[in-house]
Motif scaffolding. Structure first.
Motif, PDB file in Angstrom:
ATOM      1  N   ARG A   1       0.722  -1.097   0.106  1.00  0.00           N
ATOM      2  CA  ARG A   1       0.039   0.025  -0.038  1.00  0.00           C
ATOM      3  C   ARG A   1       0.727   1.154   0.022  1.00  0.00           C
ATOM      4  O   ARG A   1       2.077   1.179   0.668  1.00  0.00           O
ATOM      5  CB  ARG A   1      -0.990  -0.016   1.277  1.00  0.00           C
ATOM      6  N   PRO A   2       0.086   2.358  -0.357  1.00  0.00           N
ATOM      7  CA  PRO A   2       1.244   3.780  -0.407  1.00  0.00           C
ATOM      8  C   PRO A   2       1.713   4.038   1.116  1.00  0.00           C
ATOM      9  O   PRO A   2       0.430   3.869   1.964  1.00  0.00           O
ATOM     10  CB  PRO A   2       0.252   4.594  -1.042  1.00  0.00           C
ATOM     11  N   MET A   3       2.670   4.714   1.280  1.00  0.00           N
ATOM     12  CA  MET A   3       2.980   5.321   2.500  1.00  0.00           C
ATOM     13  C   MET A   3       3.509   6.286   2.680  1.00  0.00           C
ATOM     14  O   MET A   3       4.117   6.734   1.574  1.00  0.00           O
ATOM     15  CB  MET A   3       3.840   4.118   3.158  1.00  0.00           C
ATOM     16  N   ARG A   4       3.447   7.268   3.503  1.00  0.00           N
ATOM     17  CA  ARG A   4       3.930   8.628   3.715  1.00  0.00           C
ATOM     18  C   ARG A   4       5.461   8.349   4.354  1.00  0.00           C
ATOM     19  O   ARG A   4       5.938   7.328   4.721  1.00  0.00           O
ATOM     20  CB  ARG A   4       3.122   9.482   4.772  1.00  0.00           C
ATOM     21  N   ALA A   5       6.216   9.367   4.133  1.00  0.00           N
ATOM     22  CA  ALA A   5       7.579   9.387   4.624  1.00  0.00           C
ATOM     23  C   ALA A   5       7.656   9.076   6.136  1.00  0.00           C
ATOM     24  O   ALA A   5       8.444   8.255   6.639  1.00  0.00           O
ATOM     25  CB  ALA A   5       8.374  10.663   4.310  1.00  0.00           C
ATOM     26  N   GLN A   6       7.057   9.694   6.867  1.00  0.00           N
ATOM     27  CA  GLN A   6       6.724   9.598   8.255  1.00  0.00           C
ATOM     28  C   GLN A   6       6.325   7.939   8.416  1.00  0.00           C
ATOM     29  O   GLN A   6       7.063   7.572   9.521  1.00  0.00           O
ATOM     30  CB  GLN A   6       5.788  10.292   8.970  1.00  0.00           C
ATOM     31  N   ASP A   7       5.766   7.295   7.823  1.00  0.00           N
ATOM     32  CA  ASP A   7       4.999   5.842   8.016  1.00  0.00           C
ATOM     33  C   ASP A   7       6.265   5.002   7.738  1.00  0.00           C
ATOM     34  O   ASP A   7       6.312   3.962   8.086  1.00  0.00           O
ATOM     35  CB  ASP A   7       3.844   5.487   7.053  1.00  0.00           C
ATOM     36  N   LEU A   8       7.004   5.597   6.821  1.00  0.00           N
ATOM     37  CA  LEU A   8       8.329   4.605   6.434  1.00  0.00           C
ATOM     38  C   LEU A   8       9.433   4.405   7.605  1.00  0.00           C
ATOM     39  O   LEU A   8      10.169   3.516   7.596  1.00  0.00           O
ATOM     40  CB  LEU A   8       9.033   5.174   4.987  1.00  0.00           C
TER      41      LEU A   8
END
Length: 119
Positions: free
Chosen positions: A82-89
Motif C-alpha cells: 500500500r502507499p505510505m507517507r515518509a513518516q510511516d516509512l
C-alpha cells in the motif's frame, strides 16, 4: 383396469413427445450456433485484411539508485502493498520519527517517483 400394453403405449408416447421437444430445442440451438459461425466468418475477412499493428517495445524498468536505502524503501512498499507517507516509512526502516529522517525519506521518495517507480 387399464391393460399393461395401454399404459406402456402412453408412456412411450409421452417419451416420444419429450424427445421431439428436445429435438426442436437442439435444432433451434444449432441454428443459433450456425448463425454465430457465419458471423465470425464474415467478420474474419476484413479483420485479416487489416495491417499488423507495429510491434511495441517492452518498457525497461527504471534503475533504482545505488544507495541501499532506496531498495529498503521499495522492500517496505512491496511488503505492505500500500502507499505510505515518509513518516510511516520510518518505523519499518528502524528510524526515529524526527524531521531529519522524514525529510530524507521524502527526498528519496521523490527521487523514486522521478525514475518512474510506482508510489
Amino acid at each position: 383396469m387399464v391393460p399393461p400394453i395401454d399404459a406402456h403405449e402412453r408412456e412411450l408416447t409421452a417419451k416420444a413427445g419429450e424427445t421431439r421437444a428436445r429435438i426442436e430445442e437442439l435444432i433451434t440451438r444449432l441454428h443459433g450456433l450456425d448463425t454465430e459461425i457465419e458471423n465470425l466468418r464474415t467478420a474474419r475477412k476484413p479483420l485479416l485484411a487489416l495491417p499488423e499493428p507495429p510491434a511495441t517495445e517492452v518498457p525497461v524498468p527504471p534503475e533504482v539508485p545505488e544507495h541501499p536505502a532506496y531498495r529498503q524503501i521499495l522492500t517496505v512498499f512491496t511488503d505492505t502493498g500500500r502507499p505510505m507517507r515518509a513518516q510511516d516509512l520510518c518505523r519499518p526502516l528502524d528510524l526515529p520519527i524526527v524531521p531529519k529522517n522524514t525529510e530524507s525519506i521524502h527526498f528519496k521518495l521523490k527521487c523514486l517517483v522521478s525514475t518512474g517507480r510506482p508510489h
